[in-house]
Design an enzyme around this catalytic site. Sequence first.
Site, PDB file in Angstrom:
ATOM      1  N   ASP A   1      -1.660 -11.426 -20.139  1.00 57.52           N
ATOM      2  CA  ASP A   1      -1.825 -12.878 -20.265  1.00 57.52           C
ATOM      3  C   ASP A   1      -1.477 -13.359 -21.671  1.00 57.52           C
ATOM      4  O   ASP A   1      -0.947 -14.462 -21.835  1.00 57.52           O
ATOM      5  CB  ASP A   1      -3.251 -13.294 -19.890  1.00 57.52           C
TER       6      ASP A   1
ATOM      7  N   CYS B   1      -6.090  -3.523 -23.234  1.00 57.60           N
ATOM      8  CA  CYS B   1      -6.167  -3.132 -21.824  1.00 57.60           C
ATOM      9  C   CYS B   1      -5.027  -3.713 -20.999  1.00 57.60           C
ATOM     10  O   CYS B   1      -4.960  -3.480 -19.798  1.00 57.60           O
ATOM     11  CB  CYS B   1      -7.521  -3.495 -21.218  1.00 57.60           C
TER      12      CYS B   1
ATOM     13  N   GLU C   1      -6.900 -12.761 -24.706  1.00 62.76           N
ATOM     14  CA  GLU C   1      -5.693 -12.884 -23.885  1.00 62.76           C
ATOM     15  C   GLU C   1      -5.110 -14.287 -23.953  1.00 62.76           C
ATOM     16  O   GLU C   1      -4.226 -14.629 -23.172  1.00 62.76           O
ATOM     17  CB  GLU C   1      -5.966 -12.439 -22.447  1.00 62.76           C
TER      18      GLU C   1
ATOM     19  N   HIS D   1       0.819  -1.210   0.000  1.00 63.12           N
ATOM     20  CA  HIS D   1       0.000   0.000   0.000  1.00 63.12           C
ATOM     21  C   HIS D   1       0.850   1.256   0.000  1.00 63.12           C
ATOM     22  O   HIS D   1       0.438   2.294  -0.521  1.00 63.12           O
ATOM     23  CB  HIS D   1      -0.958  -0.015   1.192  1.00 63.12           C
TER      24      HIS D   1
HETATM   25  C1  PEP Z   1      -4.239  -8.930 -19.220  1.00 61.07           C
HETATM   26  O1  PEP Z   1      -4.112 -10.146 -19.062  1.00 61.07           O
HETATM   27  O2  PEP Z   1      -3.529  -8.261 -20.006  1.00 61.07           O
HETATM   28  C2  PEP Z   1      -5.234  -8.182 -18.434  1.00 61.07           C
HETATM   29  C3  PEP Z   1      -5.511  -6.930 -18.680  1.00 61.07           C
HETATM   30  O3  PEP Z   1      -5.837  -8.817 -17.411  1.00 61.07           O
HETATM   31  P1  PEP Z   1      -5.129  -9.130 -15.993  1.00 61.07           P
HETATM   32  O4  PEP Z   1      -3.818  -8.400 -15.962  1.00 61.07           O
HETATM   33  O5  PEP Z   1      -6.075  -8.680 -14.955  1.00 61.07           O
HETATM   34  O6  PEP Z   1      -4.967 -10.614 -16.033  1.00 61.07           O
HETATM   35 MG    MG Z   2      -5.621 -11.285 -17.989  1.00 66.42          MG
END
Ligand code: PEP
Ligand code: MG
Length: 585
Positions: free
Chosen positions: A451, A498, A427, A187
């Site tokens: 991922d 993302c 992913e 944190h």
């Molecule tokens: C990803 O896998 O790129 C993703 C955005 O999801 P997370 O990092 O939560 O697995």
């Molecule tokens: Mg992911």
Amino acid sequence: MQVFKGTKIVNGIAIGKIKLYKPPVYEISEDLVTDIAAELDRFEAARVKVQEQQNALYDKEMKEGHADTAGIFEAHAMMLDDDDLIDSCKELMAEGHTAEYAVREGFEAAAEMFRNMDDEYFQARSADVIDLKNSMLDVLFGADTANLQGTEPAILVAEDLAPSETVKLDKSLLLGLVTRLGSSNSHTAILARSMNWPTLIQCHDISDDWDGKFAILDSYNSCIYIEPDQYLIDELTAKQQEDREREAKLQELKGKPSETKDGRKVRLYANIGGPKDIESVLENDAEGVGLFRSEFVYLNSKTDPTEDEQFAAYKKVLEGLAPRLVIIRTCDIGADKTIDYMNLDKEDNPALGFRAVRICLNRRDFFKRQLRALLRASAFGNLGIMFPMIISRWEVQECKEVLEECRKELKAEGKAMGEIEIGIMIETPAAALCADELAEEVDFFSLGTNDLTQYTCAIDRQSANLERFADTHHPAVLRLIRETIEAGHRHNTWVGICGELGADPTLTEDFLKWGVDELSVNPKSILPLRDNVRKVDLSQHKKAESPAPVQTEAKADPAPKTPAPEAKAEVKADKPKGLLGRLFG
Ligand code: PEP
Ligand code: MG
């Protein structure tokens, strides 16, 4: 001059004197006492006082507009109501131990339990319990910890800093932070990021004789210079000035379009973990939310959150950010994110195991609780629902069937619902390679490059030992990203990114060239990314190289991009008009 290395948390330059931050060390007697009732009373008085302090810190942070850090103190105040923790201390006092001894042992045992958990997030919570232990001991010993920071602006050097210590610091006197311990998930690291202090952790060589010395913290280069020479002082002072000018300039980008020099727009959205991040989305002028990791709603709860509890969290975010599009990803539990109350079996290969949509499709009631909460929340804003860890078309179809079942139930119950966009995470290599097929099922794709990289390169994303082999720009990953964007556009499915790669400034131009429609990143990366985008000129690339962006009916996109006429014609022939029509008509 001496140089010492550490791990950077927040980039920046801090120049000034060092102040060693040394909290008191207490001698705790192991002797037994006879007046057990008196110790229980002292313990209870200290517990109530520390809880009041935590509530006051919560109020202070809220008042200063730091809703994210305020949440930490809210959680602390709740921890002090934890029956297991209180009972373990009371048992020790019932055996004749002092309140101080009971606090030390009871809180240390709880911290140890967190430390031994598999999940990094929970491991980092042990620091919160230790923080509370120290606050309890300060009260029991009647210590005055008000002036540990000194009275002059300084680079603070500490063994470690607990969240309540960090937040109590006078920000006007804090130039930067260096700690010997700490983790990037702690944190304190989160606080440092949200305050934007130049910060270095795991600087193992810190020593008492640094106190009062002149230093430069250069976290760009992950180091601190003790008594630097004049040449370095001049060079890094100039760099610090550049940083200030850049930061001020970035603020001017608020309200400006995220558009290349030649007029190509891209949506810059934020990744968030819950309602506490609304502030940061607005502050950084994000145009929407591209990834709300809903599993944090589950991780922050002691028990399986009810439909109403989830509804309240989703509604708060949707209302708080309307009319922006908010994409909420359904629960992505499993792999590195484990939850006791889910009673998941231990697996040999959790990243390849029972995770995300695989759990949801096997535990229908669990899944339906979330989907019902989401559908109810959709009446309060502009919602997108995204399913994670998809590998096959049938999984998407089944997710949509369950969603449709929930919608019918809610309609029969007379509940209001809004329109929703449906999307999936890309992913896994399987999803990227089958993107054409999957695109026929959804309105949008969001590339989870974290991922996607782990599964494409067979590199465990959690492993520090594989750092040397992990190539975030691996050509196989970049190719899958490009081909996924192209496949999406062939079916009028818009495509965003993302994963962490979305914020990588060295790839912005390529992503735009390939036609990406949206980049969803940490809120703090929005303005630097907008700056990047506005410097790109795609007109220099040949037209053939640049797939045209897709025309979307995205409700939050204020200026939809112009479609390639061929792409639009193909959609009309290929895809029933409006997925929403099919789902919610
Ligand atoms: C990803 O896998 O790129 C993703 C955005 O999801 P997370 O990092 O939560 O697995
Ligand atoms: Mg992911």
